[in-house]
Motif scaffolding. Structure first.
Motif, short mmCIF file in Angstrom:
data_model
loop_
_atom_site.label_atom_id
_atom_site.label_comp_id
_atom_site.label_asym_id
_atom_site.label_seq_id
_atom_site.Cartn_x
_atom_site.Cartn_y
_atom_site.Cartn_z
N LEU A 93 0.43 8.28 3.68
CA LEU A 93 -0.94 7.77 3.56
C LEU A 93 -1.90 8.57 4.43
CD1 LEU A 93 -0.29 3.90 3.86
CD2 LEU A 93 -0.16 5.35 1.82
N ASP A 94 -1.35 9.41 5.30
CA ASP A 94 -2.12 10.12 6.31
C ASP A 94 -2.83 9.12 7.23
OD1 ASP A 94 -2.95 12.37 7.67
OD2 ASP A 94 -4.77 12.65 6.48
N PHE A 95 -2.12 8.02 7.56
CA PHE A 95 -2.61 7.02 8.49
C PHE A 95 -1.92 7.26 9.84
CE2 PHE A 95 -3.90 3.19 5.60
CZ PHE A 95 -4.85 4.00 4.99
N HIS A 96 -2.73 7.48 10.88
CA HIS A 96 -2.20 7.66 12.22
C HIS A 96 -3.09 6.90 13.19
CE1 HIS A 96 0.36 10.78 10.52
NE2 HIS A 96 -0.73 11.27 9.95
N ASP A 97 -2.50 5.91 13.86
CA ASP A 97 -3.25 5.03 14.77
C ASP A 97 -4.45 4.39 14.05
OD1 ASP A 97 -1.62 5.50 17.05
OD2 ASP A 97 -2.61 7.44 17.32
N VAL A 98 -4.19 3.85 12.88
CA VAL A 98 -5.23 3.18 12.09
C VAL A 98 -5.17 1.67 12.34
CG1 VAL A 98 -5.99 2.62 9.75
CG2 VAL A 98 -5.25 4.94 10.30
N HIS A 128 -7.01 7.89 -1.04
CA HIS A 128 -6.92 9.17 -0.32
C HIS A 128 -8.27 9.58 0.26
CE1 HIS A 128 -2.75 10.06 -1.36
NE2 HIS A 128 -3.02 9.67 -2.60
N THR A 129 -9.02 8.58 0.73
CA THR A 129 -10.31 8.86 1.38
C THR A 129 -10.20 8.45 2.85
OG1 THR A 129 -11.09 6.71 0.54
CG2 THR A 129 -11.70 8.69 -0.72
N ILE A 155 0.86 -1.17 0.00
CA ILE A 155 0.00 0.00 0.00
C ILE A 155 0.90 1.22 0.00
CG2 ILE A 155 -1.78 1.27 1.24
CD1 ILE A 155 -2.60 -1.40 2.57
N GLY A 156 0.87 1.97 -1.09
CA GLY A 156 1.73 3.14 -1.19
C GLY A 156 0.93 4.42 -1.32
N GLY A 157 1.61 5.54 -1.27
CA GLY A 157 0.94 6.81 -1.36
C GLY A 157 0.38 7.13 -2.72
N THR A 158 0.78 6.36 -3.73
CA THR A 158 0.27 6.57 -5.09
C THR A 158 -0.63 5.42 -5.52
OG1 THR A 158 2.30 7.76 -5.67
CG2 THR A 158 0.91 6.99 -7.49
N ASN A 159 -0.18 4.20 -5.33
CA ASN A 159 -0.94 3.02 -5.75
C ASN A 159 -0.97 1.96 -4.66
OD1 ASN A 159 -1.43 3.77 -8.62
ND2 ASN A 159 0.81 3.68 -8.73
N VAL A 160 -1.99 1.10 -4.75
CA VAL A 160 -2.05 -0.12 -3.95
C VAL A 160 -1.80 -1.27 -4.93
CG1 VAL A 160 -3.45 -1.63 -2.49
CG2 VAL A 160 -3.70 0.86 -2.34
N LYS A 161 -0.71 -1.99 -4.74
CA LYS A 161 -0.34 -3.07 -5.65
C LYS A 161 -0.65 -4.41 -5.00
CE LYS A 161 3.05 -0.26 -8.00
NZ LYS A 161 4.47 -0.06 -8.41
N ILE A 162 -1.26 -5.27 -5.77
CA ILE A 162 -1.76 -6.55 -5.26
C ILE A 162 -1.14 -7.69 -6.04
CG2 ILE A 162 -3.84 -7.94 -4.85
CD1 ILE A 162 -5.36 -5.20 -4.89
N GLY A 163 -0.63 -8.69 -5.35
CA GLY A 163 -0.03 -9.84 -6.01
C GLY A 163 -0.57 -11.14 -5.46
N LEU A 164 -0.72 -12.12 -6.33
CA LEU A 164 -1.15 -13.46 -5.95
C LEU A 164 0.05 -14.39 -6.05
CD1 LEU A 164 -3.53 -15.33 -5.21
CD2 LEU A 164 -3.86 -15.71 -7.67
N GLY A 211 -1.21 -10.59 3.33
CA GLY A 211 -0.25 -9.69 3.97
C GLY A 211 -0.34 -8.32 3.34
N ALA A 212 -0.26 -7.29 4.14
CA ALA A 212 -0.28 -5.91 3.65
C ALA A 212 0.89 -5.15 4.25
CB ALA A 212 -1.60 -5.23 4.01
N VAL A 213 1.62 -4.45 3.42
CA VAL A 213 2.74 -3.65 3.91
C VAL A 213 2.47 -2.18 3.62
CG1 VAL A 213 4.43 -5.49 3.73
CG2 VAL A 213 4.02 -4.02 1.76
N VAL A 214 2.86 -1.32 4.54
CA VAL A 214 2.60 0.11 4.43
C VAL A 214 3.87 0.89 4.74
CG1 VAL A 214 0.18 -0.13 5.09
CG2 VAL A 214 1.88 0.27 6.86
N PRO A 215 4.01 2.09 4.18
CA PRO A 215 5.20 2.91 4.43
C PRO A 215 5.09 3.67 5.75
CG PRO A 215 3.76 4.04 2.89
CD PRO A 215 3.12 2.70 3.16
N GLY A 216 5.19 2.95 6.84
CA GLY A 216 5.07 3.60 8.14
C GLY A 216 5.36 2.62 9.26
N SER A 217 5.23 3.10 10.49
CA SER A 217 5.53 2.27 11.66
C SER A 217 4.30 1.50 12.11
CB SER A 217 6.04 3.15 12.81
OG SER A 217 5.12 4.19 13.10
N ILE A 218 4.55 0.27 12.57
CA ILE A 218 3.49 -0.64 13.03
C ILE A 218 3.70 -0.90 14.52
CG2 ILE A 218 2.35 -2.86 12.63
CD1 ILE A 218 2.41 -1.08 10.16
N ASP A 219 2.61 -1.02 15.28
CA ASP A 219 2.76 -1.29 16.70
C ASP A 219 3.28 -2.71 16.93
OD1 ASP A 219 0.49 -2.79 16.11
OD2 ASP A 219 -0.47 -2.34 18.02
#
Length: 371
Positions: free
Chosen positions: A79-84, A27-28, A1-10, A59-67
């Protein structure tokens, strides 16, 4: 999951990529994004006459810190994700399927450990260049997720004191100088300062039309303004790489991600010199300090030959990889080329390297396929 696209692979059971898709990052809201991911996954499975019942994990990976529990995205600024609570949101869309989330650079580094540049290594660092700048670290053959288990944010290490503002709120971070946004920002400034430039001509002097690819294309075409921007970018990237290497002393330093410095990997062989220029600047810096290293250039990661991590690690198939070392330079080419083309590639590469290093390179070895 990136700031421009969400890329999905099987992936199949051997971690080979069998199908892929990409959708724009919405961006919603995170809830809306999770719903769109489900729709895209269902469409991808339908194309292969498959269903969710055959999916073992997601599995989903994001450009940010995970708890530490692997449940929540603490901060993903692009992504403007904070405590999501991303794992829960995805789990609601994929009921009955185990869902895992991780930092994207950690996921990419793990993928390289399983299938790519870090196979057989105990230590390695991967920098992912894209909308932001991420970093994944392999230590003692395992993923290093930070002392607090929140993930490692190499992109937010300081590079320039009091420098450009970063998405994290600080100034002078590596990301502010080595991500795609740096080329866009400096390209716009160069266009405004040089109305006679190719950058201005190609965009009609519209700053909104400046892109990283346009900057690199104009630089390759010889535009002085674009060339200055590109040279500054490479200087900052090489400084970042040298600093990281001196701190962590890895066996392999890998560069990958969605930012394709040459504007796409399809022309990688024809446009070899600029690619090598990125690595040679890094090598030259370390040579001055008496250091030795192995650098892996992974131009396809996150691009047309994307890296996907779905509960396990996977590195994109069918991409070119170039490895360079100071004492011994190792070239690896994965793209199904003929022996003749591979030998041509090797000869051309040696000529370029000798031009840079003269008597500094003592030997060369060439591998096609295996290490």
């Amino acid at each position: 999951i990136g700031g421009t696209n969400v890329k999905i692979g099987l992936l199949d059971e051997t971690l080979e990529l069998t199908a892929e898709a990409s959708i724009p990052f919405p961006h919603t809201t995170a809830v809306d994004m999770a719903k769109k991911i489900r729709a895209a996954v269902l469409a991808l499975l339908e194309e292969r006459n498959a269903s969710l019942s055959g999916v073992e994990s997601l599995g989903a990976v994001v450009p940010g810190s995970i708890d530490a529990s692997g449940e929540t995205v603490l901060d993903a600024h692009n992504l403007d994700f904070h405590d999501v609570p991303l794992r829960r949101l995805l789990q609601e869309q994929f009921s009955g399927i185990p869902v895992y989330i991780a930092n994207d650079a950690n996921g990419a580094a793990l993928a390289e450990l399983y299938k790519g540049a870090f196979v057989g290594c105990k230590t390695g660092v991967l920098l992912t260049l894209g909308t932001g700048l991420g970093g994944g670290i392999i230590l003692n053959g395992k993923m290093f997720n930070g002392g607090m288990n929140h993930g490692v944010e190499l992109g937010h290490a300081y590079l320039v004191d009091g420098g450009e503002p970063c998405t994290c709120g600080n100034h002078g971070c590596m990301e502010a100088y080595c991500a795609a946004s740096a080329l866009t920002r400096e390209g716009r400034r160069a266009m405004q300062a040089h109305p006679e430039s190719m950058l201005a001509e190609k965009t009609g002097s519209d700053p909104a039309k400046i892109t990283p690819k346009l900057v690199t294309d104009c630089a390759k075409a010889g535009d002085p303004a674009a060339t200055a921007v590109f040279d500054d970018y490479i200087e900052h990237l090489s400084s970042a790489c040298a600093s990281i290497y001196n701190i962590l002393d890895p066996e392999v330093l890998a560069l990958g991600g969605g930012l394709q410095i040459l504007g796409g990997i399809a022309d990688a062989l024809q446009l070899l010199e600029p690619e090598l220029g990125v690595l040679l600047l890094v090598l030259r810096r370390l040579e001055e300090q008496g250091r030795d290293l192995l650098v892996a250039l992974l131009p396809g990661l996150g691009g047309e030959e994307s890296v996907f991590v779905a509960g396990l690690g996977f590195a994109g198939k069918g991409r070119q990889q170039i490895f360079l070392g100071l004492g011994t330079c190792v070239f690896r080419l994965f793209h199904g080329h003929t022996l003749l083309s591979a030998l041509w590639f090797l000869a051309d590469s040696i000529c370029i390297l000798l031009d840079f290093f003269s008597d500094k390179c003592h030997s060369f070895r060439f591998f096609h396929g295996g290490r």
